[in-house]
Write a protein that holds these residues in place. Sequence first.
Motif, PDB file in Angstrom:
ATOM      1  N   GLN A 110      25.881  43.283  51.668  1.00  0.00           N
ATOM      2  CA  GLN A 110      25.196  42.184  52.339  1.00  0.00           C
ATOM      3  C   GLN A 110      26.150  41.325  53.158  1.00  0.00           C
ATOM      4  OE1 GLN A 110      23.187  40.191  49.146  1.00  0.00           O
ATOM      5  NE2 GLN A 110      21.547  41.718  49.014  1.00  0.00           N
ATOM      6  N   THR A 111      27.390  41.232  52.699  1.00  0.00           N
ATOM      7  CA  THR A 111      28.392  40.434  53.428  1.00  0.00           C
ATOM      8  C   THR A 111      29.206  41.301  54.386  1.00  0.00           C
ATOM      9  OG1 THR A 111      30.034  40.739  51.661  1.00  0.00           O
ATOM     10  CG2 THR A 111      28.575  38.826  51.494  1.00  0.00           C
ATOM     11  N   ARG A 112      28.803  42.571  54.518  1.00  0.00           N
ATOM     12  CA  ARG A 112      29.516  43.527  55.359  1.00  0.00           C
ATOM     13  C   ARG A 112      30.987  43.650  54.971  1.00  0.00           C
ATOM     14  NH1 ARG A 112      27.014  42.441  61.473  1.00  0.00           N
ATOM     15  NH2 ARG A 112      24.824  42.729  60.871  1.00  0.00           N
ATOM     16  N   GLY A 113      31.227  43.499  53.684  1.00  0.00           N
ATOM     17  CA  GLY A 113      32.590  43.610  53.176  1.00  0.00           C
ATOM     18  C   GLY A 113      32.813  44.938  52.485  1.00  0.00           C
ATOM     19  N   THR A 114      33.993  45.091  51.939  1.00  0.00           N
ATOM     20  CA  THR A 114      34.353  46.264  51.142  1.00  0.00           C
ATOM     21  C   THR A 114      35.057  45.777  49.889  1.00  0.00           C
ATOM     22  OG1 THR A 114      36.552  46.512  52.147  1.00  0.00           O
ATOM     23  CG2 THR A 114      34.689  47.640  53.235  1.00  0.00           C
ATOM     24  N   PHE A 115      35.037  46.592  48.858  1.00  0.00           N
ATOM     25  CA  PHE A 115      35.757  46.223  47.641  1.00  0.00           C
ATOM     26  C   PHE A 115      37.249  46.079  47.911  1.00  0.00           C
ATOM     27  CE2 PHE A 115      32.136  48.532  45.384  1.00  0.00           C
ATOM     28  CZ  PHE A 115      31.466  47.346  45.115  1.00  0.00           C
ATOM     29  N   GLU A 116      37.783  46.961  48.735  1.00  0.00           N
ATOM     30  CA  GLU A 116      39.212  46.881  49.047  1.00  0.00           C
ATOM     31  C   GLU A 116      39.528  45.586  49.781  1.00  0.00           C
ATOM     32  OE1 GLU A 116      42.941  47.891  48.504  1.00  0.00           O
ATOM     33  OE2 GLU A 116      41.278  49.150  47.805  1.00  0.00           O
ATOM     34  N   GLY A 117      38.666  45.207  50.699  1.00  0.00           N
ATOM     35  CA  GLY A 117      38.878  43.968  51.431  1.00  0.00           C
ATOM     36  C   GLY A 117      38.782  42.744  50.530  1.00  0.00           C
ATOM     37  N   LYS A 118      37.830  42.757  49.604  1.00  0.00           N
ATOM     38  CA  LYS A 118      37.673  41.637  48.680  1.00  0.00           C
ATOM     39  C   LYS A 118      38.855  41.559  47.717  1.00  0.00           C
ATOM     40  CE  LYS A 118      33.440  40.991  47.047  1.00  0.00           C
ATOM     41  NZ  LYS A 118      32.119  41.344  46.468  1.00  0.00           N
ATOM     42  N   TYR A 119      39.335  42.720  47.268  1.00  0.00           N
ATOM     43  CA  TYR A 119      40.525  42.721  46.417  1.00  0.00           C
ATOM     44  C   TYR A 119      41.705  42.106  47.160  1.00  0.00           C
ATOM     45  CZ  TYR A 119      44.794  44.302  44.196  1.00  0.00           C
ATOM     46  OH  TYR A 119      46.039  44.318  43.631  1.00  0.00           O
ATOM     47  N   ALA A 120      41.897  42.519  48.411  1.00  0.00           N
ATOM     48  CA  ALA A 120      43.017  42.007  49.194  1.00  0.00           C
ATOM     49  C   ALA A 120      42.919  40.495  49.367  1.00  0.00           C
ATOM     50  CB  ALA A 120      43.064  42.697  50.555  1.00  0.00           C
ATOM     51  N   LYS A 121      41.706  39.981  49.505  1.00  0.00           N
ATOM     52  CA  LYS A 121      41.518  38.551  49.722  1.00  0.00           C
ATOM     53  C   LYS A 121      41.886  37.741  48.487  1.00  0.00           C
ATOM     54  CE  LYS A 121      38.144  35.254  51.559  1.00  0.00           C
ATOM     55  NZ  LYS A 121      36.786  35.098  52.113  1.00  0.00           N
ATOM     56  N   ILE A 122      41.422  38.152  47.303  1.00  0.00           N
ATOM     57  CA  ILE A 122      41.732  37.383  46.102  1.00  0.00           C
ATOM     58  C   ILE A 122      43.199  37.568  45.720  1.00  0.00           C
ATOM     59  CG2 ILE A 122      40.860  39.239  44.598  1.00  0.00           C
ATOM     60  CD1 ILE A 122      40.981  35.409  43.892  1.00  0.00           C
ATOM     61  N   ARG A 123      43.730  38.754  45.950  1.00  0.00           N
ATOM     62  CA  ARG A 123      45.150  38.968  45.661  1.00  0.00           C
ATOM     63  C   ARG A 123      46.010  38.075  46.549  1.00  0.00           C
ATOM     64  NH1 ARG A 123      50.569  40.287  46.895  1.00  0.00           N
ATOM     65  NH2 ARG A 123      51.433  41.495  45.175  1.00  0.00           N
ATOM     66  N   ALA A 124      45.625  37.958  47.827  1.00  0.00           N
ATOM     67  CA  ALA A 124      46.372  37.111  48.761  1.00  0.00           C
ATOM     68  C   ALA A 124      46.247  35.635  48.381  1.00  0.00           C
ATOM     69  CB  ALA A 124      45.872  37.340  50.182  1.00  0.00           C
ATOM     70  N   LEU A 125      45.057  35.219  47.902  1.00  0.00           N
ATOM     71  CA  LEU A 125      44.873  33.833  47.485  1.00  0.00           C
ATOM     72  C   LEU A 125      45.827  33.483  46.353  1.00  0.00           C
ATOM     73  CD1 LEU A 125      43.273  31.143  47.588  1.00  0.00           C
ATOM     74  CD2 LEU A 125      41.705  32.145  45.919  1.00  0.00           C
ATOM     75  N   ILE A 126      45.952  34.383  45.385  1.00  0.00           N
ATOM     76  CA  ILE A 126      46.853  34.126  44.255  1.00  0.00           C
ATOM     77  C   ILE A 126      48.310  34.201  44.699  1.00  0.00           C
ATOM     78  CG2 ILE A 126      47.553  34.874  41.950  1.00  0.00           C
ATOM     79  CD1 ILE A 126      44.745  36.149  41.675  1.00  0.00           C
ATOM     80  N   ALA A 127      48.653  35.248  45.433  1.00  0.00           N
ATOM     81  CA  ALA A 127      50.046  35.476  45.826  1.00  0.00           C
ATOM     82  C   ALA A 127      50.554  34.415  46.793  1.00  0.00           C
ATOM     83  CB  ALA A 127      50.192  36.861  46.451  1.00  0.00           C
ATOM     84  N   GLY A 128      49.662  33.830  47.579  1.00  0.00           N
ATOM     85  CA  GLY A 128      50.080  32.885  48.597  1.00  0.00           C
ATOM     86  C   GLY A 128      50.011  31.432  48.185  1.00  0.00           C
ATOM     87  N   ASN A 129      49.641  31.175  46.934  1.00  0.00           N
ATOM     88  CA  ASN A 129      49.469  29.794  46.485  1.00  0.00           C
ATOM     89  C   ASN A 129      50.324  29.557  45.241  1.00  0.00           C
ATOM     90  OD1 ASN A 129      48.449  27.350  45.315  1.00  0.00           O
ATOM     91  ND2 ASN A 129      46.547  27.623  46.458  1.00  0.00           N
ATOM     92  N   ARG A 130      51.511  28.986  45.459  1.00  0.00           N
ATOM     93  CA  ARG A 130      52.432  28.768  44.337  1.00  0.00           C
ATOM     94  C   ARG A 130      51.880  27.761  43.334  1.00  0.00           C
ATOM     95  NH1 ARG A 130      57.202  31.208  44.750  1.00  0.00           N
ATOM     96  NH2 ARG A 130      57.887  31.981  46.788  1.00  0.00           N
ATOM     97  N   GLU A 131      51.099  26.801  43.822  1.00  0.00           N
ATOM     98  CA  GLU A 131      50.500  25.831  42.904  1.00  0.00           C
ATOM     99  C   GLU A 131      49.528  26.525  41.961  1.00  0.00           C
ATOM    100  OE1 GLU A 131      47.932  21.641  42.968  1.00  0.00           O
ATOM    101  OE2 GLU A 131      48.416  22.678  44.839  1.00  0.00           O
ATOM    102  N   LEU A 132      48.705  27.420  42.495  1.00  0.00           N
ATOM    103  CA  LEU A 132      47.773  28.172  41.663  1.00  0.00           C
ATOM    104  C   LEU A 132      48.528  29.057  40.682  1.00  0.00           C
ATOM    105  CD1 LEU A 132      44.959  29.130  40.866  1.00  0.00           C
ATOM    106  CD2 LEU A 132      45.016  30.719  42.804  1.00  0.00           C
ATOM    107  N   GLN A 133      49.592  29.709  41.138  1.00  0.00           N
ATOM    108  CA  GLN A 133      50.401  30.535  40.243  1.00  0.00           C
ATOM    109  C   GLN A 133      50.935  29.711  39.076  1.00  0.00           C
ATOM    110  OE1 GLN A 133      53.472  32.616  42.491  1.00  0.00           O
ATOM    111  NE2 GLN A 133      52.021  32.937  44.158  1.00  0.00           N
TER     112      GLN A 133
END
Length: 318
Positions: free
Chosen positions: A47-70
């Motif tokens: 429905q969002t025209r996404g892919t599982f691989e794309g969604k994985y990359a997005k959440i992985r990038a959110l965690i990896a790119g945010n030292r405060e969240l880490q």
Amino acid sequence: MSRFAAIAAALLIALAMPAGAATLVPPGNRNAEQPAVPGGSKARTAQTRGTFEGKYAKIRALIAGNRELQAKIRKAAGAYGISPLHIAGALVGEHTYNVDALDRLQTYYVKALSYLNSGVAFAYEGEPIEDFVARPEFSACRSESDTRLWSCRERVFDAQFRGRTVDGRAYPDNRFGAVFFQPFYAGQTFGLGQLNPLTALSVSDVVHRVSGYPELDMREAGEVYAAIMDPDKTLAYMAAVIRTSIDAYRDVAGFDISGNPGVVATLYNVGDPVGRAEALKADNARRRAAGQAPRLPEENYYGWLVNDRLADLAAIFP
């Protein structure tokens, strides 16, 4: 030794905990191929025209790119005696197969405030949850702690109310959590950790004891939603859910799953760790009586991804 094998071995050592006679569940996937992903997850992603691989990359990038969240993930993991990879695995699973990760954590804080005074209540057809669980059918559950209390209530609901008419009221053939704890729409989960209200209530005593947050009250639905929408608090609830899952499988089923993030993530996905641990214990008792080897806990499609990407996730938390 491959990098993945080295990480897996290190994880086993790092997560080793006194388990008595508990059988250590080895790292890695038991299934050579990923179990089937449910149709609902596929439909939401399409429905969002996404892919599982794309969604994985997005959440992985959110965690990896945010030292405060880490740092917050590390802090929550340390407080509850678990690996940060368990929290990262749950985040990856939820945002790959259920919802897309929001780009900015600030959005979650804003949403938390909006739910606080929403006036929402946990009820079914005008019957508040506090009145429902006060029925005599639930009397055997009253001496239990929160985790076992709500697991017990779920079992009573399934056995005596689900799909039945009791005292003139018809109850849907649906999960306890969907009937009483999802007033917006069935299947809804919330926040960074994609928790549902029933899950949060089930670990409220643990979070109060470890993190000092006020205990949640089933009569105050807005406060429950606000807690699981708050990115800081939700990490504590995530860690508590993971901790209680590990403890349930050790204490009830006799398995130490702490060295297998995919199995831990699977339980985060499917819920009711106490009930599932009891079912596994009973199944293995039958297997032993029949002269068969015990059945190990294994991953579902969600946990399979976590184990498959463990090296990628471990690189965020060296």
